[in-house]
Design a protein around this motif. Structure first.
Motif, PDB file in Angstrom:
ATOM      1  N   VAL A 164       0.843  -1.200   0.000  1.00  0.00           N
ATOM      2  CA  VAL A 164       0.000   0.000   0.000  1.00  0.00           C
ATOM      3  C   VAL A 164       0.881   1.255   0.000  1.00  0.00           C
ATOM      4  O   VAL A 164       0.616   2.212  -0.736  1.00  0.00           O
ATOM      5  N   ALA A 165       1.944   1.241   0.796  1.00  0.00           N
ATOM      6  CA  ALA A 165       2.848   2.393   0.841  1.00  0.00           C
ATOM      7  C   ALA A 165       3.520   2.609  -0.517  1.00  0.00           C
ATOM      8  O   ALA A 165       3.655   3.751  -0.974  1.00  0.00           O
ATOM      9  N   ALA A 166       3.905   1.530  -1.172  1.00  0.00           N
ATOM     10  CA  ALA A 166       4.532   1.646  -2.494  1.00  0.00           C
ATOM     11  C   ALA A 166       3.544   2.189  -3.512  1.00  0.00           C
ATOM     12  O   ALA A 166       3.879   3.052  -4.326  1.00  0.00           O
ATOM     13  N   ALA A 167       2.308   1.711  -3.483  1.00  0.00           N
ATOM     14  CA  ALA A 167       1.285   2.193  -4.419  1.00  0.00           C
ATOM     15  C   ALA A 167       0.991   3.667  -4.181  1.00  0.00           C
ATOM     16  O   ALA A 167       0.817   4.440  -5.129  1.00  0.00           O
ATOM     17  N   ASP A 168       0.941   4.081  -2.918  1.00  0.00           N
ATOM     18  CA  ASP A 168       0.705   5.498  -2.603  1.00  0.00           C
ATOM     19  C   ASP A 168       1.856   6.365  -3.092  1.00  0.00           C
ATOM     20  O   ASP A 168       1.643   7.422  -3.686  1.00  0.00           O
ATOM     21  N   ALA A 169       3.076   5.920  -2.837  1.00  0.00           N
ATOM     22  CA  ALA A 169       4.251   6.707  -3.251  1.00  0.00           C
ATOM     23  C   ALA A 169       4.322   6.799  -4.772  1.00  0.00           C
ATOM     24  O   ALA A 169       4.695   7.824  -5.327  1.00  0.00           O
ATOM     25  N   PHE A 170       3.944   5.742  -5.451  1.00  0.00           N
ATOM     26  CA  PHE A 170       4.022   5.716  -6.899  1.00  0.00           C
ATOM     27  C   PHE A 170       2.987   6.631  -7.548  1.00  0.00           C
ATOM     28  O   PHE A 170       3.171   7.095  -8.658  1.00  0.00           O
ATOM     29  N   SER A 171       1.905   6.909  -6.845  1.00  0.00           N
ATOM     30  CA  SER A 171       0.835   7.725  -7.416  1.00  0.00           C
ATOM     31  C   SER A 171       1.017   9.225  -7.179  1.00  0.00           C
ATOM     32  O   SER A 171       0.320  10.021  -7.783  1.00  0.00           O
ATOM     33  N   ARG A 172       1.949   9.606  -6.305  1.00  0.00           N
ATOM     34  CA  ARG A 172       2.166  11.028  -6.047  1.00  0.00           C
ATOM     35  C   ARG A 172       2.750  11.715  -7.272  1.00  0.00           C
ATOM     36  O   ARG A 172       3.672  11.209  -7.892  1.00  0.00           O
ATOM     37  N   HIS A 173       2.250  12.888  -7.575  1.00  0.00           N
ATOM     38  CA  HIS A 173       2.730  13.716  -8.682  1.00  0.00           C
ATOM     39  C   HIS A 173       2.729  12.959 -10.010  1.00  0.00           C
ATOM     40  O   HIS A 173       3.578  13.180 -10.858  1.00  0.00           O
ATOM     41  N   SER A 174       1.773  12.069 -10.190  1.00  0.00           N
ATOM     42  CA  SER A 174       1.775  11.230 -11.378  1.00  0.00           C
ATOM     43  C   SER A 174       1.340  11.971 -12.634  1.00  0.00           C
ATOM     44  O   SER A 174       1.705  11.574 -13.734  1.00  0.00           O
ATOM     45  N   TRP A 175       0.599  13.061 -12.509  1.00  0.00           N
ATOM     46  CA  TRP A 175       0.161  13.798 -13.698  1.00  0.00           C
ATOM     47  C   TRP A 175       1.337  14.361 -14.465  1.00  0.00           C
ATOM     48  O   TRP A 175       1.345  14.354 -15.698  1.00  0.00           O
TER      49      TRP A 175
ATOM     50  N   ALA B 224      14.539   9.511 -13.835  1.00  0.00           N
ATOM     51  CA  ALA B 224      14.210  10.639 -12.954  1.00  0.00           C
ATOM     52  C   ALA B 224      13.092  10.251 -11.997  1.00  0.00           C
ATOM     53  O   ALA B 224      13.132  10.585 -10.809  1.00  0.00           O
ATOM     54  N   TRP B 225      12.096   9.551 -12.492  1.00  0.00           N
ATOM     55  CA  TRP B 225      10.973   9.124 -11.653  1.00  0.00           C
ATOM     56  C   TRP B 225      11.447   8.150 -10.580  1.00  0.00           C
ATOM     57  O   TRP B 225      11.073   8.273  -9.412  1.00  0.00           O
ATOM     58  N   ALA B 226      12.275   7.207 -10.972  1.00  0.00           N
ATOM     59  CA  ALA B 226      12.803   6.235 -10.007  1.00  0.00           C
ATOM     60  C   ALA B 226      13.673   6.928  -8.959  1.00  0.00           C
ATOM     61  O   ALA B 226      13.614   6.601  -7.775  1.00  0.00           O
ATOM     62  N   GLY B 227      14.463   7.896  -9.388  1.00  0.00           N
ATOM     63  CA  GLY B 227      15.298   8.626  -8.439  1.00  0.00           C
ATOM     64  C   GLY B 227      14.482   9.460  -7.476  1.00  0.00           C
ATOM     65  O   GLY B 227      14.802   9.563  -6.296  1.00  0.00           O
ATOM     66  N   GLN B 228      13.411  10.048  -7.961  1.00  0.00           N
ATOM     67  CA  GLN B 228      12.561  10.892  -7.122  1.00  0.00           C
ATOM     68  C   GLN B 228      11.778  10.066  -6.107  1.00  0.00           C
ATOM     69  O   GLN B 228      11.583  10.490  -4.978  1.00  0.00           O
ATOM     70  N   HIS B 229      11.334   8.872  -6.520  1.00  0.00           N
ATOM     71  CA  HIS B 229      10.484   8.066  -5.652  1.00  0.00           C
ATOM     72  C   HIS B 229      11.220   6.904  -4.989  1.00  0.00           C
ATOM     73  O   HIS B 229      10.625   6.182  -4.194  1.00  0.00           O
ATOM     74  N   GLY B 230      12.478   6.724  -5.336  1.00  0.00           N
ATOM     75  CA  GLY B 230      13.263   5.677  -4.691  1.00  0.00           C
ATOM     76  C   GLY B 230      12.942   4.268  -5.163  1.00  0.00           C
ATOM     77  O   GLY B 230      13.383   3.296  -4.570  1.00  0.00           O
ATOM     78  N   MET B 231      12.169   4.156  -6.234  1.00  0.00           N
ATOM     79  CA  MET B 231      11.833   2.829  -6.758  1.00  0.00           C
ATOM     80  C   MET B 231      11.364   2.977  -8.198  1.00  0.00           C
ATOM     81  O   MET B 231      10.964   4.047  -8.628  1.00  0.00           O
ATOM     82  N   TRP B 232      11.451   1.897  -8.912  1.00  0.00           N
ATOM     83  CA  TRP B 232      10.887   1.848 -10.253  1.00  0.00           C
ATOM     84  C   TRP B 232      10.025   0.603 -10.332  1.00  0.00           C
ATOM     85  O   TRP B 232      10.463  -0.482  -9.973  1.00  0.00           O
TER      86      TRP B 232
END
Length: 149
Positions: free
Chosen positions: A20-31, A72-80
């Motif tokens: 759930v935490a990973a899904a939440d983090a992945f959805s931030r700033h997704s636009w 860049a996305w992986a670096g910003q969110h710490g995961m890909w």
């Protein structure tokens, strides 16, 4: 919750909490990601309306930019998260790729037959397909990653 789960129930709870935490983090700033992704997909379709050598250069630049966007996305969110990992989201990703590839092929055919203007008109369709597909993929991925109550 203990740091090292001692029971299977604790371990399952820890896994669900992490998902759930990973899904939440992945959805931030997704636009922002989705808009840039859609713009690059549209640029790939539009590049096919250019003369041969230049179109390959345009597509190459777009592919490099897609790689940079992913890094860049992986670096910003710490995961890909790979787009083909969850089963249902995999088919959304394959559908997006197939639609964009089809638009690119139609654009190539139109350009080779002297209708580069028609090929350029396909770029907005590529943008819409990539944006809607990316949003759908994100929705399906999130539903697969979060537990059903």
């Amino acid at each position: 919750m203990p740091e090292h789960p001692t029971s299977p129930e604790d371990a399952l709870r820890a896994i669900q909490t992490a998902r759930v935490a990973a899904a939440d983090a992945f959805s931030r700033h997704s636009w922002r990601y989705d808009l840039v992704y859609a713009l690059l997909a549209a640029s790939m379709v539009a590049s096919e309306a250019l003369p041969n050598g230049i179109s390959l250069l345009g597509i190459g630049i777009c592919v490099l930019c897609l790689g940079w966007l992913a890094r860049a996305w992986a670096g910003q969110h710490g995961m890909w998260i790979r787009p083909l990992t969850p089963k249902k989201a995999r088919w959304v990703a394959i559908g997006i790729a197939a639609c964009i590839a089809l638009l690119m092929l139609v654009s190539v055919a139109a350009t080779r037959n002297g209708h580069a203007d028609f090929a350029l008109m396909l770029a907005p369709a590529g943008f819409v397909i990539a944006l809607a597909g990316s949003r759908l993929w994100r929705h399906v991925h999130r539903r697969e990653m979060t537990p059903v109550p």
